[in-house]
Design a protein around this motif. Sequence first.
Motif, PDB file in Angstrom:
ATOM      1  N   ALA A 167       0.828  -1.208   0.000  1.00 18.87           N
ATOM      2  CA  ALA A 167       0.000   0.000   0.000  1.00 18.87           C
ATOM      3  C   ALA A 167       0.860   1.254   0.000  1.00 18.87           C
ATOM      4  O   ALA A 167       0.549   2.232  -0.695  1.00 18.87           O
ATOM      5  CB  ALA A 167      -0.925  -0.019   1.216  1.00 18.87           C
ATOM      6  N   ARG A 168       1.948   1.241   0.759  1.00 22.10           N
ATOM      7  CA  ARG A 168       2.828   2.411   0.832  1.00 22.10           C
ATOM      8  C   ARG A 168       3.478   2.685  -0.539  1.00 22.10           C
ATOM      9  O   ARG A 168       3.680   3.836  -0.912  1.00 22.10           O
ATOM     10  CB  ARG A 168       3.906   2.184   1.893  1.00 22.10           C
ATOM     11  N   ALA A 205       0.114   3.644  -3.070  1.00 18.48           N
ATOM     12  CA  ALA A 205      -0.764   4.772  -2.746  1.00 18.48           C
ATOM     13  C   ALA A 205      -0.336   6.081  -3.416  1.00 18.48           C
ATOM     14  O   ALA A 205      -1.204   6.860  -3.839  1.00 18.48           O
ATOM     15  CB  ALA A 205      -0.847   4.955  -1.228  1.00 18.48           C
ATOM     16  N   PHE A 262      -3.828   5.378   4.790  1.00 24.04           N
ATOM     17  CA  PHE A 262      -3.324   5.872   3.515  1.00 24.04           C
ATOM     18  C   PHE A 262      -4.297   6.795   2.785  1.00 24.04           C
ATOM     19  O   PHE A 262      -4.036   7.195   1.652  1.00 24.04           O
ATOM     20  CB  PHE A 262      -2.961   4.684   2.607  1.00 24.04           C
ATOM     21  N   LEU A 285      -7.148   6.217   1.392  1.00 18.97           N
ATOM     22  CA  LEU A 285      -7.579   5.577   0.158  1.00 18.97           C
ATOM     23  C   LEU A 285      -9.069   5.275   0.220  1.00 18.97           C
ATOM     24  O   LEU A 285      -9.614   4.976   1.288  1.00 18.97           O
ATOM     25  CB  LEU A 285      -6.821   4.267  -0.061  1.00 18.97           C
TER      26      LEU A 285
END
Length: 287
Positions: A26-27, A30, A62, A64
């Motif tokens: 995800a990091r 994103a 994040f 999202l």
Amino acid sequence: MPTPTVSFEFFPPKSLQGSFRLWDCARTLAPLAPEWVSVTYGAGGTTRELTREAVGALGAEFDLRVAGHLTCVDASRAETMETARGFRKAGVSDIVALRGDPPAGSDGFVPHPDGFSNSVELIEALAADGFTIRVGAYPDRHPEATSDAADVEWLKRKIDAGASEAITQFFFDPETFLRFRDRCVAAGIDAPIVPGLLPVENWSKTRAFAARCGASIPDDLAAAFDVAERDDRAELFAVAQAAELADALVTEGCDHLHFYTLNRPDLTRDVCTALGRTSRAALSRVA
């Protein structure tokens, strides 16, 4: 040529190491500013709680827009809708609604005695509860479908039941998707149909996965991957293959692409970069 918008699929962690891997994925992705991301639901509903936890955590950490996967497998209607409302309590109103794969070792999907008998029933209930719903679609014939037309007819039922968008199973030939899209248009389906892409992290596992879900592999592509593995350039070839497939789809009017990341972000990031999808961090440095 316009740069397509993107979305990413993750799966929930089953261990501490898996949690780190999901977080790293995800990091990494994103900053590419996906329209949304989704978190899968294990076969037989085995990751129900893990999915709910991951959905909430990804959205909070994040920033999202997250969609939780939800299936009909091994749960009553009440339990399934409780899971959906758990997503909502976590700030999530998007759901990818699927019938779901049966538990490992079973002979096939058997509805729970008090559960939804198919994805259409699930979609109707979620739509009545105000969720935004995405569903699966199959450019290559679903293993249980009797014909290509049956796949399209079933997709139309899901859209008519309340789904707003469809995401396809992965495929390897752009013509496979384009022919499917034409059949859908001819059947009166006007909801967006988003192509699903799988950058090949492991060729042998991908071949086995494709065989299980009915995704065809062109002979020349299979031969090319075999040569790339032999010459120790499989990763480079995988990026080139996925980028070429994505470019062909964008040329044919696809303005959004969905990537199956398998929680391994590097290939997906490289394909998106090749398509001109620049990270927000890079844009801020330029500004």
